[in-house]
Scaffold this motif. Structure first.
Motif, PDB file in Angstrom:
ATOM      1  N   ILE B  59      78.287 -20.563  10.882  1.00 49.73           N
ATOM      2  CA  ILE B  59      79.101 -19.836   9.663  1.00 49.73           C
ATOM      3  C   ILE B  59      80.461 -20.206   9.828  1.00 49.73           C
ATOM      4  CG2 ILE B  59      79.870 -17.687   8.626  1.00 49.73           C
ATOM      5  CD1 ILE B  59      76.911 -18.159   8.236  1.00 49.73           C
ATOM      6  N   LEU B  99      88.640 -19.279  -3.843  1.00 48.06           N
ATOM      7  CA  LEU B  99      87.508 -19.817  -2.992  1.00 48.06           C
ATOM      8  C   LEU B  99      88.068 -20.236  -1.473  1.00 48.06           C
ATOM      9  CD1 LEU B  99      85.827 -22.067  -5.658  1.00 48.06           C
ATOM     10  CD2 LEU B  99      84.575 -20.176  -4.183  1.00 48.06           C
ATOM     11  N   SER B 102      88.512 -16.992   0.419  1.00 47.67           N
ATOM     12  CA  SER B 102      87.521 -16.582   0.642  1.00 47.67           C
ATOM     13  C   SER B 102      86.700 -17.366   2.185  1.00 47.67           C
ATOM     14  CB  SER B 102      86.118 -16.592   0.048  1.00 47.67           C
ATOM     15  OG  SER B 102      86.613 -16.043  -1.271  1.00 47.67           O
ATOM     16  N   PHE B 103      87.029 -18.589   2.116  1.00 50.41           N
ATOM     17  CA  PHE B 103      86.409 -19.626   3.169  1.00 50.41           C
ATOM     18  C   PHE B 103      87.412 -19.198   4.583  1.00 50.41           C
ATOM     19  CE2 PHE B 103      84.603 -22.437  -0.192  1.00 50.41           C
ATOM     20  CZ  PHE B 103      83.307 -22.424   0.277  1.00 50.41           C
ATOM     21  N   PHE B 105      89.215 -16.534   5.183  1.00 48.86           N
ATOM     22  CA  PHE B 105      88.821 -15.035   5.409  1.00 48.86           C
ATOM     23  C   PHE B 105      87.412 -15.186   6.381  1.00 48.86           C
ATOM     24  CE2 PHE B 105      86.181 -11.267   4.836  1.00 48.86           C
ATOM     25  CZ  PHE B 105      87.038 -10.135   5.306  1.00 48.86           C
ATOM     26  N   LEU B 106      86.594 -15.696   5.920  1.00 51.71           N
ATOM     27  CA  LEU B 106      85.506 -15.983   6.713  1.00 51.71           C
ATOM     28  C   LEU B 106      85.367 -16.631   8.017  1.00 51.71           C
ATOM     29  CD1 LEU B 106      82.456 -15.091   5.864  1.00 51.71           C
ATOM     30  CD2 LEU B 106      82.307 -17.179   4.875  1.00 51.71           C
ATOM     31  N   VAL B 109      87.543 -14.237  10.422  1.00 52.70           N
ATOM     32  CA  VAL B 109      86.429 -12.799  10.621  1.00 52.70           C
ATOM     33  C   VAL B 109      85.254 -13.306  11.735  1.00 52.70           C
ATOM     34  CG1 VAL B 109      84.822 -11.186   9.842  1.00 52.70           C
ATOM     35  CG2 VAL B 109      87.192 -11.571   8.558  1.00 52.70           C
ATOM     36  N   THR B 110      84.580 -14.516  11.436  1.00 51.44           N
ATOM     37  CA  THR B 110      83.601 -14.889  12.181  1.00 51.44           C
ATOM     38  C   THR B 110      84.172 -15.285  13.605  1.00 51.44           C
ATOM     39  OG1 THR B 110      83.588 -16.864  11.411  1.00 51.44           O
ATOM     40  CG2 THR B 110      82.154 -15.478  10.310  1.00 51.44           C
ATOM     41  N   ILE B 113      84.868 -12.429  15.452  1.00 52.64           N
ATOM     42  CA  ILE B 113      83.488 -11.672  15.826  1.00 52.64           C
ATOM     43  C   ILE B 113      83.152 -12.546  17.215  1.00 52.64           C
ATOM     44  CG2 ILE B 113      81.073 -11.231  15.473  1.00 52.64           C
ATOM     45  CD1 ILE B 113      82.219 -10.542  12.413  1.00 52.64           C
ATOM     46  N   PHE B 212      78.133 -25.786   2.529  1.00 51.89           N
ATOM     47  CA  PHE B 212      79.348 -25.232   2.100  1.00 51.89           C
ATOM     48  C   PHE B 212      80.200 -25.769   0.956  1.00 51.89           C
ATOM     49  CE2 PHE B 212      80.390 -21.398   4.680  1.00 51.89           C
ATOM     50  CZ  PHE B 212      79.115 -21.094   5.364  1.00 51.89           C
TER      51      PHE B 212
END
Lengths: 57, 252
Positions: B59, B99, B102-103, B105-106, B109-110, B113, B212
Motif C-alpha cells: 500500500i 486524488l 488522497s495518495f 495521505f495514504l 498514514v501507512t 503505521i 494504483f
C-alpha cells in the motif's frame, strides 16, 4: 488461516493499513461516480424542462 | 473564432475518449489490485528482517509513488495552462488535486503505521517524512486556491503557478533518503543493478503500482467528465449526450 490473520504478530499494523487504503480508495472510486450521475440527472431535468416549455401547446 | 472551435471540439472529443478509456480501465484496475493484494498478503514470503509487517509496502510504496506521479502530471498540466491555455489541462489540474492529496495521505498514514513497529515511533521530523507532509499541504493549498477564486479560468492559472512553485519539493522528496541521514530505508526497487528484493515480493509490488496508476487515471476520467459537462452545459453536444445516455450514466 488464523496464522495468516495474525500476520506474525503485526496483524494490527498490516490490517489497519489495508483497511485505511480500502476506505480512501473506495471513497475516491464511489463519490465521483455519484457526482457524475447527479450532474447528468440535473442536466436531463433542465433539458426536459426547457423542451416542455418550448413545445407549443 | 478558430480558437473557440478548437477548445469546444477538444472538450467534446476528450469526453468521448474518456468514456471509452473508462470502459476498460476500471476492470483492469480491479484485476491488478486484486492480484496485487492476494500476491502481497498471501504469496510473498515473509521478510527475514521485518517479518510480516513489510506487507504494508504494497500500500505504502504505490501510494508514495502516486503522490509524486500525480504531482508531476499536474505540473505538466500547469505548463499547458500557462503556455497554451489548454482547457482540458485546466480541468485535469482541478480534478487531479484531490486524488493526489488522497495518495499522499495514504502514503503518510501507512508509513506511520509501518514506522511504529519498525522504528518504534509513529513520526520523526526527518527530511523524507517532512517533505512528504509538505506535499500534502501543497495539494490542499492548490485545492483551496481553486475554490477561493470564482472565475474558473483565473483560478486555473493561479493553481498552475502554485503547482509549478511546488515542483521544487519533488526532487527533495525523492533524494531525501540519500542526501540526509534518516530512519527511512533507501530505495528497494529502483536499484536495478542489484535488486534487493525477492521476485515473489517484487511482482505484487509492480502489480499494485500499475493498479494504483490505472486507478488514478480511471478516477480522474470520471471527475473530468463531470467537470466538462458543467463547463459546457449550454452546448448542443452536451445536450445530445445527456439525452442519448438517458438514465444510463457510466460507472467508474
Amino acid at each position: 488461516m488464523s496464522e495468516f490473520l495474525a500476520m506474525g504478530g503485526y496483524a494490527i499494523y498490516v490490517w489497519s493499513s489495508y483497511a485505511i487504503a480500502v476506505v480512501v480508495l473506495g471513497l475516491n472510486a464511489i463519490l465521483p461516480v455519484r457526482t457524475e450521475r447527479r450532474e447528468i440527472a440535473e442536466l436531463q431535468r433542465a433539458i426536459n424542462a426547457r423542451t416542455k416549455h418550448d413545445t407549443p401547446s | 473564432m478558430f480558437d473557440f472551435l478548437n477548445k469546444y471540439a477538444s472538450l467534446m472529443h476528450f469526453y468521448r475518449l474518456s468514456r471509452r478509456l473508462s470502459q476498460w480501465l476500471a476492470p483492469l484496475t480491479a484485476v491488478l489490485m486484486c492480484a496485487g493484494v492476494v500476491g502481497g498478503l498471501w504469496f510473498a514470503p515473509t521478510d527475514y528482517q521485518q517479518g510480516d509487517s513489510f506487507r504494508i509496502i504494497y500500500i505504502h510504496v504505490p501510494s508514495a509513488w502516486m503522490s509524486l506521479f500525480v504531482y508531476m502530471s499536474m505540473a505538466g498540466a500547469a505548463v499547458s495552462i500557462l503556455v497554451w491555455r489548454v482547457k482540458v489541462a485546466e480541468i485535469a489540474l482541478r480534478c487531479s488535486a484531490p486524488l493526489g492529496a488522497s495518495f499522499t495521505f495514504l502514503a503518510l498514514v501507512t508509513g506511520s503505521i509501518w514506522g511504529k513497529p519498525m522504528w518504534g515511533t509513529w513520526w520523526v521530523w526527518d527530511a523524507r517524512l517532512t517533505s512528504e507532509l509538505i506535499l500534502l499541504f501543497l495539494y490542499l493549498g492548490i485545492m483551496a486556491l481553486q475554490n477561493a477564486i470564482e472565475d474558473r479560468r483565473v483560478a486555473a492559472r493561479a493553481a498552475a503557478v502554485l503547482t509549478l512553485i511546488g515542483v521544487v519539493n519533488i526532487p527533495i522528496i525523492h533524494y531525501s533518503v540519500e542526501w540526509w541521514s534518516t530512519l527511512h530505508q533507501g530505495p528497494t526497487v529502483s536499484k536495478f543493478d542489484r535488486p534487493s528484493i525477492h521476485l515473489h515480493m517484487l511482482i505484487p509490488l509492480l502489480l499494485m503500482s500499475v493498479g494504483f496508476t490505472t486507478f488514478y487515471i480511471s478516477a480522474l476520467m470520471v471527475r473530468m467528465r463531470t467537470e466538462i459537462l458543467r463547463y459546457d452545459r449550454k452546448t448542443n453536444w452536451v445536450r445530445e449526450i445527456v439525452t442519448t445516455h438517458h438514465g444510463s450514466p457510466s460507472s467508474v
